[in-house]
Write a protein that holds these residues in place. Structure first.
Motif, PDB file in Angstrom:
ATOM      1  N   VAL A 113       0.880  -1.159   0.000  1.00 57.07           N
ATOM      2  CA  VAL A 113       0.000   0.000   0.000  1.00 57.07           C
ATOM      3  C   VAL A 113       0.924   1.218   0.000  1.00 57.07           C
ATOM      4  CG1 VAL A 113      -1.866   1.205   1.187  1.00 57.07           C
ATOM      5  CG2 VAL A 113      -1.730  -1.286   1.293  1.00 57.07           C
ATOM      6  N   PRO A 114       0.979   1.946  -1.099  1.00 57.01           N
ATOM      7  CA  PRO A 114       2.023   2.952  -1.289  1.00 57.01           C
ATOM      8  C   PRO A 114       2.023   4.132  -0.326  1.00 57.01           C
ATOM      9  CG  PRO A 114       0.392   3.077  -3.037  1.00 57.01           C
ATOM     10  CD  PRO A 114       0.061   1.873  -2.221  1.00 57.01           C
ATOM     11  N   ASP A 115       0.896   4.493   0.248  1.00 57.07           N
ATOM     12  CA  ASP A 115       0.895   5.704   1.063  1.00 57.07           C
ATOM     13  C   ASP A 115       0.764   5.442   2.561  1.00 57.07           C
ATOM     14  OD1 ASP A 115      -1.693   4.860   0.949  1.00 57.07           O
ATOM     15  OD2 ASP A 115      -2.564   6.813   0.553  1.00 57.07           O
ATOM     16  N   VAL A 116       1.160   4.266   3.042  1.00 59.33           N
ATOM     17  CA  VAL A 116       1.120   3.987   4.472  1.00 59.33           C
ATOM     18  C   VAL A 116       2.315   4.672   5.135  1.00 59.33           C
ATOM     19  CG1 VAL A 116       1.336   2.196   6.241  1.00 59.33           C
ATOM     20  CG2 VAL A 116      -0.093   1.803   4.247  1.00 59.33           C
ATOM     21  N   ASP A 117       2.039   5.442   6.163  1.00 60.95           N
ATOM     22  CA  ASP A 117       3.087   6.127   6.915  1.00 60.95           C
ATOM     23  C   ASP A 117       3.564   5.180   8.014  1.00 60.95           C
ATOM     24  OD1 ASP A 117       4.713   7.735   8.446  1.00 60.95           O
ATOM     25  OD2 ASP A 117       3.156   9.194   8.933  1.00 60.95           O
ATOM     26  N   ASP A 161       2.502  -0.715  13.529  1.00 61.50           N
ATOM     27  CA  ASP A 161       3.594  -1.392  14.229  1.00 61.50           C
ATOM     28  C   ASP A 161       4.615  -1.843  13.193  1.00 61.50           C
ATOM     29  OD1 ASP A 161       5.280  -2.767  15.866  1.00 61.50           O
ATOM     30  OD2 ASP A 161       3.762  -4.136  16.658  1.00 61.50           O
ATOM     31  N   ASP A 162       5.637  -1.018  12.988  1.00 61.34           N
ATOM     32  CA  ASP A 162       6.638  -1.332  11.973  1.00 61.34           C
ATOM     33  C   ASP A 162       7.705  -2.290  12.483  1.00 61.34           C
ATOM     34  OD1 ASP A 162       7.882   0.432  13.688  1.00 61.34           O
ATOM     35  OD2 ASP A 162       8.942   1.508  12.089  1.00 61.34           O
ATOM     36  N   ASN A 163       7.687  -2.623  13.765  1.00 62.58           N
ATOM     37  CA  ASN A 163       8.669  -3.545  14.326  1.00 62.58           C
ATOM     38  C   ASN A 163       7.996  -4.396  15.405  1.00 62.58           C
ATOM     39  OD1 ASN A 163      10.939  -4.884  15.101  1.00 62.58           O
ATOM     40  ND2 ASN A 163      12.037  -3.104  15.855  1.00 62.58           N
ATOM     41  N   PRO A 164       7.156  -5.354  15.002  1.00 60.67           N
ATOM     42  CA  PRO A 164       6.389  -6.121  15.982  1.00 60.67           C
ATOM     43  C   PRO A 164       7.235  -7.008  16.895  1.00 60.67           C
ATOM     44  CG  PRO A 164       6.098  -7.023  13.797  1.00 60.67           C
ATOM     45  CD  PRO A 164       6.856  -5.746  13.641  1.00 60.67           C
TER      46      PRO A 164
END
Length: 93
Positions: A33-37, A44-47
């Motif tokens: 999904v290209p526009d996920v911040d 959670d970018d580091n689960p």
């Protein structure tokens, strides 16, 4: 009649997100999904942050084993004894 502006109209258009072509090891489809911040607090970018080596060592994702078999296998590999399951073939006492 509701008043809309160009931004609202743009946001109501169908999303043009390509279908997943592969599956992650977790079983989730890998869909970009290209526009996920990724820095957003809801993402959670580091689960696995703040987990231990042991917590990440056990892999329960073996589709050939039941959950109980996977746990027993992993415990045995760590040198921890486990009771053998009763397969119903042994005489009960």
């Amino acid at each position: 009649m509701a008043v809309t502006n160009d931004k609202t109209a743009e946001g109501e258009k169908p999303a043009d997100i390509k279908p997943a072509t592969s599956v992650d090891t977790s079983g989730a489809p890998q869909q970009v999904v290209p526009d996920v911040d990724m820095s957003h607090p809801a993402v959670d970018d580091n689960p696995r942050a703040n987990t231990t080596v042991d917590q990440n060592r056990i892999d329960f994702n073996d589709p050939t084993l039941s959950g109980a078999e996977a746990v027993a296998k992993n415990l045995r590999e760590q040198g921890i004894g486990v009771a053998e399951p009763d397969d119903g073939k042994k005489a009960r006492k």
